[in-house]
Scaffold this active site. Structure first.
Site, short mmCIF file in Angstrom:
data_model
loop_
_atom_site.label_atom_id
_atom_site.label_comp_id
_atom_site.label_asym_id
_atom_site.label_seq_id
_atom_site.Cartn_x
_atom_site.Cartn_y
_atom_site.Cartn_z
N ASP A 88 47.39 4.54 61.43
CA ASP A 88 47.90 4.41 60.05
C ASP A 88 48.57 5.72 59.65
O ASP A 88 48.31 6.76 60.24
CB ASP A 88 46.75 4.08 59.08
CG ASP A 88 45.64 5.12 59.09
OD1 ASP A 88 45.15 5.44 60.20
OD2 ASP A 88 45.28 5.64 58.02
N ASP A 117 51.07 13.41 62.37
CA ASP A 117 49.77 12.88 61.89
C ASP A 117 49.83 11.36 61.84
O ASP A 117 50.25 10.80 60.87
CB ASP A 117 49.47 13.47 60.52
CG ASP A 117 48.15 12.98 59.95
OD1 ASP A 117 47.33 12.44 60.71
OD2 ASP A 117 47.96 13.12 58.74
N GLU A 151 42.51 5.86 58.72
CA GLU A 151 42.02 7.25 58.69
C GLU A 151 42.38 7.91 57.36
O GLU A 151 41.61 8.72 56.84
CB GLU A 151 42.62 8.04 59.86
CG GLU A 151 41.88 9.34 60.17
CD GLU A 151 42.27 10.50 59.28
OE1 GLU A 151 41.44 11.40 59.09
OE2 GLU A 151 43.39 10.51 58.72
N ASP A 175 43.73 14.90 66.22
CA ASP A 175 44.27 14.59 64.89
C ASP A 175 44.16 15.78 63.96
O ASP A 175 43.84 15.66 62.79
CB ASP A 175 43.48 13.40 64.31
CG ASP A 175 44.05 12.93 62.98
OD1 ASP A 175 45.26 13.12 62.74
OD2 ASP A 175 43.28 12.39 62.17
ZN LIG Z 1 45.45 12.19 60.67
#
Ligand SMILES: [Zn+2]
Length: 466
Positions: A88, A117, A151, A175
């Site tokens: 996402d 990201d 997330e 991440d």
């Molecule tokens: Zn992230």
């Protein structure tokens, strides 16, 4: 010894092709479009399905759990190494120079929502795993590459995974940033309710700012009525000249519409942004509002403004290992009918508790008749730097980057690393690359992505053959 950089470079073309496919899916959580089949709206699930299709074609065992989370698996063994990424993305927001969902490479930088990201790093890590599999490396443990689709909000998918699958205790999440993040601050929000009521000579009809609690609001818009429009308009021009924001003021049917533009940033580093809402409140605070409207404006202007460290609340706190308490005011809304809602999001080190912070905030809000409720949160998380997983990942990073001075670090959290007892965050932002996550014009240099793939190759290889 394998030349991991060379190996990663050999994957660049197909990696960028698969990554582009995923970046083109605007996988933003959309509650308005939620259905039983797609609880987060269709787009996060679409990205998940697309990824699982690739992984299946690549020869992995795959599984989707309720369109919320899925995994690609390889290897056998009693132990499972989990790699937790997410598909996402944050809403694009305004201020982009290119289409956020049409990836472009300019000057060696890949621009797209999710480039940094987390689709770019996640897929670099996936390609590292795929390379080792394709080379026939013999895995002494099972590796599960698990992808969540929520997330950026509530971790719905990853929480579902931990409910229905055996919980992994060892792993990392690509991440965040390099080198290794072995500590994450705790996180929670205070949700403030400001009463309605609005009987001053100036009236605040509405105030709207912020898209997410974990993002510094870039834009704030207020509609007011006042007896002297001209005076407010000229004062606003001067305010804009004197402050690090831009903005505009327009006449409406019965008043003025005022827009302030600051700078978005990630909520765990709120000092890197410019909070448009508190600047707009600072401007409005000189006028004669009353009731809840006055409380709302006063609270933003006199307490939240330029106070990401809680000094004005007498609640500043620093832990030697885990660092400072930080606060982001990410959602700030008011209507004259319903009053105001404010989300103050905190990242806290060990040594201070949410209740203690709430108590300090209430000392300020009580006289303003603002009520405070505590949202759900996460405790601080810390893995010993001497743990084998931290040592192996650090070695992969220093070997490939040449950055010998790197040390594991603690951040504002919360990455998926905290979900596992021996879980850390590992990459993929390089120390000297600007952090554009959650911002307009998000990018990641292609060279960085390939270097991170090489680091992930060595790291996974060492973890599955030790
Ligand atoms: Zn992230």
């Amino acid at each position: 010894m394998t030349d991991w950089m060379k190996a990663a470079q050999s994957q660049e073309e197909s990696y960028l092709k698969d990554l582009t496919t995923l970046l083109e899916i605007p996988s933003v959580r959309d509650d308005q479009a939620a259905t039983d089949e797609y609880p987060l709206g269709p787009m996060p699930a679409k990205a998940l399905q697309e990824f699982l299709k690739m992984a299946k074609n690549d020869g992995f065992r795959t599984k989707s759990i309720d369109n919320l989370v899925g995994y690609a698996e390889w290897g056998e063994g009693d132990e499972t190494l989990a790699i937790l990424a997410h598909l996402d993305v944050m809403p694009a927001g305004k201020g982009w120079e290119t289409d956020p969902f049409k990836p472009v490479i300019k000057d060696g930088k890949l621009y797209a929502r999710g480039a940094s990201d987390d689709k770019g790093p996640g897929m670099a890590c996936y390609y590292a795993l795929k390379y080792l599999k394709d080379q026939g490396v013999k895995f002494n443990k099972k590796v599960r590459f698990i992808v969540g689709t929520d997330e950026e909000s509530n971790w719905t998918g990853m929480h579902r995974y931990f409910e229905v699958e055996p919980a992994p205790t060892l792993g990392f999440s690509p991440d965040a940033e390099f080198p290794v993040i072995n500590g994450e601050k705790g996180q929670f929000s205070l949700l403030l309710d400001v009463p309605a009521g609005n009987e001053g000579t100036a009236r605040l009809k509405s105030f709207k700012s912020g898209l997410r609690f974990n993002m510094v609001p870039r834009e704030a818009v207020a509609e007011i009525t006042t007896s002297d429009k001209e005076k407010v308009m000229s004062a606003f021009g001067q305010f804009i000249d004197e402050n690090p924001v831009t903005g505009q003021i327009e006449e409406t049917m019965d008043g003025l519409k005022i827009t302030v533009i600051g700078k978005a940033a990630h909520g765990m580093e709120p000092e890197k942004g410019i909070n448009a809402a508190t600047y707009l409140a600072l401007f409005l605070n000189q006028y004669d509002f009353a009731g809840g409207a006055a409380s709302f404006i006063k609270f933003l202007a006199e307490y939240l403004h330029l106070d990401t460290r809680m000094k004005k609340f007498n609640s500043a706190f620093t832990d030697n290992v885990m660092g400072e308490l930080t606060m982001n005011a990410g959602i700030l809304n008011f209507t004259e009918e319903n009053g105001g809602k404010i989300n103050m999001n905190f990242r806290y080190p060990k040594g201070i508790t949410p209740d203690e912070i709430q108590e300090k905030v209430e000392q300020v809000t009580k006289p303003l008749k603002i009520t405070v409720n505590q949202g759900e949160g996460q405790e601080p998380h810390y893995v010993d730097p001497k743990d084998q997983i931290v040592k192996t990942l650090m070695k992969a990073y220093t070997d490939i980057s040449g950055d010998q001075d790197a040390k594991p670090e603690v951040v504002g959290g919360g990455t998926y690393g905290r979900l596992m007892k021996r879980g850390v965050a590992f990459g993929a932002l390089m120390p000297n690359t600007p952090n554009t996550m959650h911002q307009a014009n998000e990018f990641q240099p292609v060279d960085d992505l390939i270097t991170s793939m090489a680091i992930y190759m060595q790291a996974i290889n060492d973890l599955v053959t030790d």
